[in-house]
Design an enzyme around this catalytic site. Sequence first.
Site, PDB file in Angstrom:
ATOM      1  CD  GLU A 130      -2.767  -1.280   2.483  1.00  0.00           C
ATOM      2  OE1 GLU A 130      -3.812  -1.911   2.416  1.00  0.00           O
ATOM      3  OE2 GLU A 130      -2.366  -0.744   3.435  1.00  0.00           O
ATOM      4  N   PRO A 131       0.481   2.508  -0.716  1.00  0.00           N
ATOM      5  CG  PRO A 131      -0.954   3.649  -2.002  1.00  0.00           C
ATOM      6  CD  PRO A 131      -0.700   2.452  -1.555  1.00  0.00           C
ATOM      7  CD  GLU A 371       7.513  -7.081   2.836  1.00  0.00           C
ATOM      8  OE1 GLU A 371       7.107  -8.291   2.692  1.00  0.00           O
ATOM      9  OE2 GLU A 371       7.963  -6.476   3.835  1.00  0.00           O
TER      10      GLU A 371
END
Length: 376
Positions: A130-131, A371
């Site tokens: 996630e950013p 990841e």
Amino acid sequence: MVSFELSEDQRLLQETVAAFAVEQIRPLARDADERGAAPESVVAKAWELGLVASAIPESYGGFGDVPSALTGAIVLEELGYGDLSIALHVLAPRLLVYPLLEHGTEEQKNRLLPAFTQGGFRAATAAVVEPSLRFDLSALTTTATPETHGVVLHGRKAFVPLAESSETLLVYARRGDRPPSENPAEGYRAVDAFLVDHGAAGLEIGPPEKNMGIKALRSHELTLNDVRLGAEHRLGGDRGIDFARLMNRSRVALGALAVGVARAAFDYARDYAKERKAFGLAIAQKQAIAFMLAEMAIEIDASRLLVWEAAWKLDRNEDATREAYLAKQYAASMALKVTDNAVQVLGGHGYVRDHPVELWLRNARGFASFEGMAIV
């Protein structure tokens, strides 16, 4: 007694993939980096090796058996030795296939797996990262909120390989009825995976990301604006998934790739140091260079053993969380150090694009952020 001797099948597979990486992947790596895309020709040849179909049982159209994490680590190290970007592109379908094999329902396996045993390369992917600077695998902010006939996905993802060309995307999300937990184990148990079709309403796929490294791998950001899915889209059905185990398999994969990248940089720097002469001697005979090369070799072997230990425990169906985490973290740090040292060994030549060490250094910097982008 612990044995580090590869089986005959593992050695044959290692030799086959190593030859492919050196003869087919490595010569095209620089051009792929410049163009920002993996060559279709080498992707097609890699697919013919059966890197995906060999893990799919005959009952679903493949010709393999349950994937071995250790054998996978051996294969991924060799692919990383060729080129990281192309390796991640070729391996992207595993991000969907392997979780399906381990956790999918029979209906999900029968519906999706046969397509990966027929014809040419078929893109597929998974969305994990996630950013956010505070991104934490045990505290995902992308949520799956239950509703009457399924769930609603909401959130953002980044570093999603081949998202634009994948018909099915596996999206990991925290169940909306489970608040974030400070206990990592509870956080992992709160995560489910969902099979999302490319054209699902509310799914937005951004343009290719512009990254420092892995430029030949098309990765994208995803935005999930209340994507509604039926209950049948939940991987594993009511049983769900073991998110911690899947991420451990991913950490082993990324660690193996890091070892491959580092070994490529070490081999190149060592050979250069033997040929490059200064003041009548090969620079490899200079103590500063010799000690640097020796330390690089030690770190590579140490990282490989950490990766193999974690893979061995996974193959024994033991909890490998500690071992996989240490292997990935150590290998990521090692790859950055070794590739940077390779640039130093080459001196000014290490900075120019005539030599591949700067490419390996740029690629290695990403391991700290990767990841879920590969799996064994």
